[in-house]
Design a protein around this motif. Structure first.
Motif, PDB file in Angstrom:
ATOM      1  N   LEU A  74       0.840  -1.189   0.000  1.00  0.00           N
ATOM      2  CA  LEU A  74       0.000   0.000   0.000  1.00  0.00           C
ATOM      3  C   LEU A  74       0.879   1.244   0.000  1.00  0.00           C
ATOM      4  O   LEU A  74       1.805   1.352   0.811  1.00  0.00           O
ATOM      5  CB  LEU A  74      -0.891   0.025   1.242  1.00  0.00           C
ATOM      6  CG  LEU A  74      -1.808  -1.171   1.460  1.00  0.00           C
ATOM      7  CD1 LEU A  74      -2.461  -1.100   2.836  1.00  0.00           C
ATOM      8  CD2 LEU A  74      -2.867  -1.241   0.369  1.00  0.00           C
ATOM      9  N   ARG A  95       5.322   3.507   1.637  1.00  0.00           N
ATOM     10  CA  ARG A  95       4.843   2.184   1.213  1.00  0.00           C
ATOM     11  C   ARG A  95       4.913   1.196   2.373  1.00  0.00           C
ATOM     12  O   ARG A  95       5.905   1.143   3.106  1.00  0.00           O
ATOM     13  CB  ARG A  95       5.674   1.679   0.036  1.00  0.00           C
ATOM     14  CG  ARG A  95       5.538   2.547  -1.200  1.00  0.00           C
ATOM     15  CD  ARG A  95       6.457   2.093  -2.311  1.00  0.00           C
ATOM     16  NE  ARG A  95       6.426   3.044  -3.426  1.00  0.00           N
ATOM     17  CZ  ARG A  95       7.260   3.009  -4.461  1.00  0.00           C
ATOM     18  NH1 ARG A  95       8.200   2.075  -4.513  1.00  0.00           N
ATOM     19  NH2 ARG A  95       7.163   3.905  -5.422  1.00  0.00           N
ATOM     20  N   LEU A 108      -1.514  -0.749  -4.479  1.00  0.00           N
ATOM     21  CA  LEU A 108      -2.644   0.176  -4.337  1.00  0.00           C
ATOM     22  C   LEU A 108      -2.118   1.476  -3.763  1.00  0.00           C
ATOM     23  O   LEU A 108      -1.195   1.475  -2.933  1.00  0.00           O
ATOM     24  CB  LEU A 108      -3.716  -0.378  -3.391  1.00  0.00           C
ATOM     25  CG  LEU A 108      -4.524  -1.598  -3.791  1.00  0.00           C
ATOM     26  CD1 LEU A 108      -5.510  -1.949  -2.675  1.00  0.00           C
ATOM     27  CD2 LEU A 108      -5.273  -1.367  -5.098  1.00  0.00           C
ATOM     28  N   LEU A 125      -8.037   4.628   3.962  1.00  0.00           N
ATOM     29  CA  LEU A 125      -7.626   3.414   4.651  1.00  0.00           C
ATOM     30  C   LEU A 125      -8.386   3.280   5.975  1.00  0.00           C
ATOM     31  O   LEU A 125      -8.805   2.186   6.367  1.00  0.00           O
ATOM     32  CB  LEU A 125      -6.119   3.438   4.890  1.00  0.00           C
ATOM     33  CG  LEU A 125      -5.460   2.140   5.348  1.00  0.00           C
ATOM     34  CD1 LEU A 125      -5.752   0.995   4.392  1.00  0.00           C
ATOM     35  CD2 LEU A 125      -3.948   2.344   5.492  1.00  0.00           C
ATOM     36  N   VAL A 138      -9.216   5.353  -4.385  1.00  0.00           N
ATOM     37  CA  VAL A 138      -8.168   4.324  -4.321  1.00  0.00           C
ATOM     38  C   VAL A 138      -7.722   4.036  -5.747  1.00  0.00           C
ATOM     39  O   VAL A 138      -8.557   3.888  -6.645  1.00  0.00           O
ATOM     40  CB  VAL A 138      -8.687   3.036  -3.652  1.00  0.00           C
ATOM     41  CG1 VAL A 138      -7.626   1.939  -3.700  1.00  0.00           C
ATOM     42  CG2 VAL A 138      -9.115   3.307  -2.215  1.00  0.00           C
ATOM     43  N   ALA A 153      -7.503  -7.126  -2.174  1.00  0.00           N
ATOM     44  CA  ALA A 153      -7.577  -6.339  -0.949  1.00  0.00           C
ATOM     45  C   ALA A 153      -9.018  -6.125  -0.498  1.00  0.00           C
ATOM     46  O   ALA A 153      -9.308  -6.142   0.707  1.00  0.00           O
ATOM     47  CB  ALA A 153      -6.883  -4.992  -1.159  1.00  0.00           C
TER      48      ALA A 153
END
Length: 409
Positions: A322, A335, A356, A363, A382, A393
């Motif tokens: 992510l 990340r 993503l 989130l 997203v 996910a």
């Protein structure tokens, strides 16, 4: 004009609370409720902004635990009592309080913060995402019938004084907490808030009432409610106003609701805070006559992304990177490699390519399983950087039960 921000002192509570009270409308509360809120206030976690001797900003938090997907409990800060005086808006008072609050929460080792927003537009800029919703309904019990499950008739419904039943109700609530993401463990003393019943706060309704569901000598559910009488030329048309309804099993929940449907001189059961997947929607004969509405409720902020993502489990196996943006808490930027399944998870920084990309606000919205990552992607919130990563996910972050935050914060 400048303000001073500092931790609340015990001698300042009355002025602090009066500022908060005025910001939320200024309607006086009962002395009993005011005294209980003072007793519950965690002074070390409460902030006050002062302009001379005038309190112009308030904010507080409590150290709770919240149920997360998978049935575990995560440490969280329940952010509350946030206000800014109307004379001091747009001067950075709120931003300074949220800056101090989130720094403190991080220092206390609490990876999550949750609040109920009086005005939803305010908190997105501080990284809070709409994570849960609630259901409201006004059920026309004169026309709607219930089809109850097997075993309902074996459940005994018994009236009890709310204060006398409090221990049984709280034990049952505690048993239910892990079953639904968003439910919060009760701190000592907080159970008393739910049964305060000052006459001036009833607004024309009855005193608070309680019924217990019992089977085989055990309490298996409870409901707290008021009745509001009303009449017209055709006769009675009162309302049953449901505050709480919890059952350990389908029969107990249905038995409690059937009791509320059958209270004399009423024709409406009104609910103001129920989960969006609430059981009764599958028992009623006509959902159209239940006036169902959905409202935003709990807002989640990931204070420490790695620790927060490790605190829950994942419905399906997930291995994903992510890329998180977080302008207000830059320590979360970058990340993160999330590896998890139904047994646990790890989340650590990585230099690997991202799968993503999303803001910490989104989130937080997905964290309890309330907002689906695929739906956020459809809204442009997203971005999928590796084909298939979004579907992976989305399934992993989902929860078996709809997230819901019924506890006052």
């Amino acid at each position: 004009m400048t303000t001073e921000l500092r931790v609340l002192r015990t001698s300042e509570w009355d002025r602090w609370y009066e500022g908060l009270d005025l910001a939320f409308g200024g309607v006086p509360q009962s002395a009993e409720k005011r005294e209980l809120i003072r007793e519950l206030t965690d002074f070390d976690r409460s902030l006050a902004a002062w302009d001379g001797d005038l309190c112009v900003g308030t904010a507080g938090s409590f150290r709770f635990e919240v149920a997360v997907p998978g049935g575990g409990l995560a440490r969280m800060a329940g952010v509350t009592m946030v206000s800014v005086a109307s004379t001091h808006r747009r001067r950075g008072v709120l931003t300074s309080m949220m800056r101090r609050h989130l720094d403190d929460i991080r220092g206390w080792g609490e990876p999550l913060a949750i609040l109920g927003a009086s005005e939803p537009a305010i908190y997105g800029r501080f990284g809070f995402g709409e994570a849960t919703r609630l259901l409201k309904a006004d059920i026309d019990t004169a026309r709607v019938r219930l089809a109850v499950p097997d075993g309902t008739d074996a459940v005994r419904i018994r009236a009890a004084a709310p204060a006398d039943a409090l221990a049984d109700c709280e034990a049952l609530y505690a048993e239910l907490v892990p079953a639904r993401p968003g439910m919060i463990t009760r701190l000592p003393g907080w159970e008393r808030l739910g049964v305060l019943d000052a006459p001036e706060n009833r607004e024309g309704a009855s005193r608070l009432q309680c019924v217990l569901a019992e089977r085989d000598g055990r309490t298996t559910g409870y409901a707290l409610f008021r009745t509001r009488p009303a009449w017209d030329d055709a006769g009675p048309k009162g309302t049953v106003e449901v505050q709480d309804l919890y059952g350990l099993d389908p029969a107990s929940s249905a038995a409690l609701l059937r009791h509320l449907f059958g209270i004399d001189l009423t024709s409406t059961v009104s609910m103001r805070n129920r989960p969006v997947d609430d059981f009764w929607q599958h028992l009623v004969s006509d959902l159209r006559r239940c006036a169902v509405r959905i409202k935003d409720e709990g807002y989640v902020r990931l204070v420490e992304v790695g620790a927060a993502l490790e605190a829950r489990t994942y419905r399906t196996p997930v291995e994903i990177v992510l890329e998180v943006t977080d302008s207000f808490c830059p320590w979360n930027e970058g990340r993160w490699r999330l590896s998890g399944d139904a047994s646990g998870a790890s989340c650590a920084r990585t230099a690997d390519a991202a799968d993503l990309a999303l803001d910490v606000r989104d989130l937080g919205a997905a964290y309890l399983g309330g907002a689906r990552l695929a739906d956020l992607a459809a809204a442009g919130r997203v971005r999928e950087l590796r084909a298939g990563a979004l579907a992976e996910a989305t399934l992993a972050f989902e929860s078996e039960r709809a997230a819901w935050v019924p506890h006052d914060i």
